[in-house]
Write a protein that holds these residues in place. Sequence first.
Motif, PDB file in Angstrom:
ATOM      1  N   ASP A  72      23.147  45.815  37.090  1.00 57.05           N
ATOM      2  CA  ASP A  72      23.829  44.714  37.789  1.00 57.05           C
ATOM      3  C   ASP A  72      23.651  43.414  37.008  1.00 57.05           C
ATOM      4  OD1 ASP A  72      24.919  42.893  39.501  1.00 57.05           O
ATOM      5  OD2 ASP A  72      23.468  43.176  41.115  1.00 57.05           O
ATOM      6  N   LYS A  73      24.505  43.201  35.999  1.00 56.29           N
ATOM      7  CA  LYS A  73      24.378  42.039  35.125  1.00 56.29           C
ATOM      8  C   LYS A  73      25.128  40.828  35.685  1.00 56.29           C
ATOM      9  CE  LYS A  73      21.829  44.284  32.326  1.00 56.29           C
ATOM     10  NZ  LYS A  73      20.368  44.117  32.495  1.00 56.29           N
ATOM     11  N   PRO A  74      24.613  39.620  35.451  1.00 55.38           N
ATOM     12  CA  PRO A  74      25.205  38.433  36.077  1.00 55.38           C
ATOM     13  C   PRO A  74      26.585  38.066  35.548  1.00 55.38           C
ATOM     14  CG  PRO A  74      23.467  37.801  34.546  1.00 55.38           C
ATOM     15  CD  PRO A  74      23.406  39.293  34.672  1.00 55.38           C
ATOM     16  N   TRP A  75      26.962  38.560  34.380  1.00 55.79           N
ATOM     17  CA  TRP A  75      28.268  38.220  33.808  1.00 55.79           C
ATOM     18  C   TRP A  75      29.355  39.219  34.197  1.00 55.79           C
ATOM     19  CZ3 TRP A  75      23.941  39.499  30.855  1.00 55.79           C
ATOM     20  CH2 TRP A  75      23.932  40.783  30.304  1.00 55.79           C
ATOM     21  N   LYS A  76      29.018  40.252  34.961  1.00 60.00           N
ATOM     22  CA  LYS A  76      30.009  41.249  35.365  1.00 60.00           C
ATOM     23  C   LYS A  76      30.420  41.010  36.816  1.00 60.00           C
ATOM     24  CE  LYS A  76      29.871  45.493  33.965  1.00 60.00           C
ATOM     25  NZ  LYS A  76      30.903  45.522  32.926  1.00 60.00           N
ATOM     26  N   ARG A  77      31.711  40.862  37.049  1.00 60.31           N
ATOM     27  CA  ARG A  77      32.209  40.683  38.413  1.00 60.31           C
ATOM     28  C   ARG A  77      32.203  41.997  39.158  1.00 60.31           C
ATOM     29  NH1 ARG A  77      32.893  40.808  42.787  1.00 60.31           N
ATOM     30  NH2 ARG A  77      34.303  39.725  44.179  1.00 60.31           N
ATOM     31  N   PHE A  78      32.582  43.082  38.500  1.00 59.56           N
ATOM     32  CA  PHE A  78      32.558  44.412  39.092  1.00 59.56           C
ATOM     33  C   PHE A  78      31.922  45.370  38.090  1.00 59.56           C
ATOM     34  CE2 PHE A  78      36.439  42.366  40.749  1.00 59.56           C
ATOM     35  CZ  PHE A  78      36.133  42.343  42.095  1.00 59.56           C
TER      36      PHE A  78
ATOM     37  N   LYS B 148      29.606  49.503  37.720  1.00 57.39           N
ATOM     38  CA  LYS B 148      28.805  50.577  38.285  1.00 57.39           C
ATOM     39  C   LYS B 148      27.461  50.023  38.727  1.00 57.39           C
ATOM     40  CE  LYS B 148      27.062  55.199  37.200  1.00 57.39           C
ATOM     41  NZ  LYS B 148      26.905  56.217  36.133  1.00 57.39           N
ATOM     42  N   GLU B 149      27.033  50.424  39.919  1.00 55.98           N
ATOM     43  CA  GLU B 149      25.756  49.999  40.508  1.00 55.98           C
ATOM     44  C   GLU B 149      25.746  48.514  40.868  1.00 55.98           C
ATOM     45  OE1 GLU B 149      22.241  51.383  38.477  1.00 55.98           O
ATOM     46  OE2 GLU B 149      23.356  53.019  37.559  1.00 55.98           O
ATOM     47  N   LYS B 150      26.897  47.856  40.867  1.00 61.69           N
ATOM     48  CA  LYS B 150      26.956  46.447  41.255  1.00 61.69           C
ATOM     49  C   LYS B 150      27.577  46.355  42.642  1.00 61.69           C
ATOM     50  CE  LYS B 150      28.215  41.915  39.432  1.00 61.69           C
ATOM     51  NZ  LYS B 150      26.847  41.490  39.121  1.00 61.69           N
TER      52      LYS B 150
ATOM     53  N   MET C 191      39.741  47.613  35.523  1.00 61.25           N
ATOM     54  CA  MET C 191      40.157  48.137  36.822  1.00 61.25           C
ATOM     55  C   MET C 191      39.329  49.352  37.212  1.00 61.25           C
ATOM     56  SD  MET C 191      42.310  46.152  38.137  1.00 61.25           S
ATOM     57  CE  MET C 191      42.749  47.190  39.527  1.00 61.25           C
ATOM     58  N   SER C 192      38.869  50.090  36.221  1.00 63.06           N
ATOM     59  CA  SER C 192      37.996  51.231  36.507  1.00 63.06           C
ATOM     60  C   SER C 192      36.681  50.753  37.124  1.00 63.06           C
ATOM     61  CB  SER C 192      37.716  52.001  35.219  1.00 63.06           C
ATOM     62  OG  SER C 192      36.835  53.079  35.455  1.00 63.06           O
ATOM     63  N   ASP C 193      36.147  49.622  36.643  1.00 61.81           N
ATOM     64  CA  ASP C 193      34.933  49.056  37.236  1.00 61.81           C
ATOM     65  C   ASP C 193      35.172  48.675  38.690  1.00 61.81           C
ATOM     66  OD1 ASP C 193      33.324  49.187  34.917  1.00 61.81           O
ATOM     67  OD2 ASP C 193      34.247  47.363  34.145  1.00 61.81           O
ATOM     68  N   LEU C 194      36.322  48.058  38.963  1.00 62.92           N
ATOM     69  CA  LEU C 194      36.650  47.673  40.337  1.00 62.92           C
ATOM     70  C   LEU C 194      36.764  48.907  41.236  1.00 62.92           C
ATOM     71  CD1 LEU C 194      37.486  45.719  42.547  1.00 62.92           C
ATOM     72  CD2 LEU C 194      39.806  45.728  41.607  1.00 62.92           C
ATOM     73  N   LYS C 195      37.430  49.948  40.756  1.00 60.70           N
ATOM     74  CA  LYS C 195      37.574  51.173  41.534  1.00 60.70           C
ATOM     75  C   LYS C 195      36.207  51.805  41.826  1.00 60.70           C
ATOM     76  CE  LYS C 195      42.205  52.293  39.804  1.00 60.70           C
ATOM     77  NZ  LYS C 195      43.003  53.208  38.952  1.00 60.70           N
ATOM     78  N   ASN C 196      35.328  51.801  40.825  1.00 57.95           N
ATOM     79  CA  ASN C 196      33.991  52.361  41.025  1.00 57.95           C
ATOM     80  C   ASN C 196      33.217  51.571  42.076  1.00 57.95           C
ATOM     81  OD1 ASN C 196      34.286  54.394  39.141  1.00 57.95           O
ATOM     82  ND2 ASN C 196      33.444  53.204  37.454  1.00 57.95           N
ATOM     83  N   ALA C 197      33.354  50.236  42.039  1.00 54.33           N
ATOM     84  CA  ALA C 197      32.657  49.393  43.013  1.00 54.33           C
ATOM     85  C   ALA C 197      33.170  49.652  44.425  1.00 54.33           C
ATOM     86  CB  ALA C 197      32.829  47.923  42.646  1.00 54.33           C
TER      87      ALA C 197
ATOM     88  N   SER D 209      34.691  52.430  45.501  1.00 58.37           N
ATOM     89  CA  SER D 209      34.295  53.796  45.889  1.00 58.37           C
ATOM     90  C   SER D 209      32.836  53.835  46.313  1.00 58.37           C
ATOM     91  CB  SER D 209      34.526  54.759  44.720  1.00 58.37           C
ATOM     92  OG  SER D 209      35.893  54.840  44.392  1.00 58.37           O
ATOM     93  N   SER D 210      31.984  53.109  45.583  1.00 59.54           N
ATOM     94  CA  SER D 210      30.562  53.074  45.928  1.00 59.54           C
ATOM     95  C   SER D 210      30.349  52.425  47.287  1.00 59.54           C
ATOM     96  CB  SER D 210      29.800  52.302  44.854  1.00 59.54           C
ATOM     97  OG  SER D 210      28.432  52.204  45.186  1.00 59.54           O
TER      98      SER D 210
END
Length: 361
Positions: free
Chosen positions: A230-236, A238-240, A271-277, A279-280
């Motif tokens: 969960d890095k501070p520069w990532k909006r979406f 995995k695991e965020k 968009m894959s990051d958003l979908k993963n978030a 889904s989680s």
Amino acid sequence: MLMPALFVADAVRAHSDPTAEPFDTIVVTDADAATEIDRQWMAAKGIKHEILDFEPLRDITISMGRLTTATLIKLLLAEIFAERYERILYLDTDLTIHADVTALFDLDLGGHAIAAQRRGVVFATEKERATGEAHFAELGMSRPFRYCNTGVICIDVAAWNRAGLTERTLDYVRRNPKLCMLPDEDSLNAVLDSAFASLSPVWNMLPRRSPYLPLHDLIEPAIVHYAGADKPWKRFGKEKPLFPDPQAYRLYQAFLATSPWPRWLGTQWTMSDLKNAISSAIRTTRRRLKGKSTGPSGAEMKDFIERFARYCAEADFADVAQGLVLRQGSRLRPNRDRRSRWRGNGETLPDAEPGVEGAST
């Protein structure tokens, strides 16, 4: 990834006292990490850029996929800068800075090679405790375990080199690659075996995220550490969390708005990051509706917070004893009225990426 290192270095400087004695701010990378624009920006900000040869570390196996050889650079610093600096403040790049960190240059380490914040003192669940302590034992550490986090390390250069810690830690990683999932942290703790000065959580605090939000009622952090995925520069990602606390992301937005890289944040998720978030979040909600565990129970969290509060109130922290941090009951905060003799040029060194390091002159 250079950008987080520049962000941390700039933040350290912004929070430092401009009237105190100066120290160097150094971003350390390999030869290919920085462009000419990056170098010009650093020069304009008064940030030094050191290019190091990572080649001697290439033979070391890094087991955890999100980490790179760069995470081991912190173990080389005391040797590399032995002729230039007496004290080094190493900072990972996945941090946000909220107070003047130059106070740590005034800390008396009591003869120890490093000062750092303890990890695994208070576990949220019994399962976490058993897993953590089993790992500490596998590393060859002695009870009672005192394991430190290496995201923020105050290094006494002479003491480090007298103890031969660079050679000893790298040798440990080479001999135990599978055991050292966090190669820098596990090897340093295995070699030190509890011999470090203890910092309070003020200098290495968990982010504001559920279910640990109540901890921030106890700690006013100078440094927040976004360890893990969960890095501070990532909006979406995995695991965020789908709706994380926005403070860190907004700090990045403010930093980048007037920089040569205003669109950089938008490149850090897909968009894959958003979908993963999404889904989680759906899976977690379904588990809760079915009464299945999604983390520590309410009773476990209540007990964890009470134990953390006792730790904050009772632990022997070097920074509290020396007045760098003020303690009121179980609450801890930086002593903002205490003026350090050092002026901030913070330094950034590599974690999984290039990072920040502050070195006294």
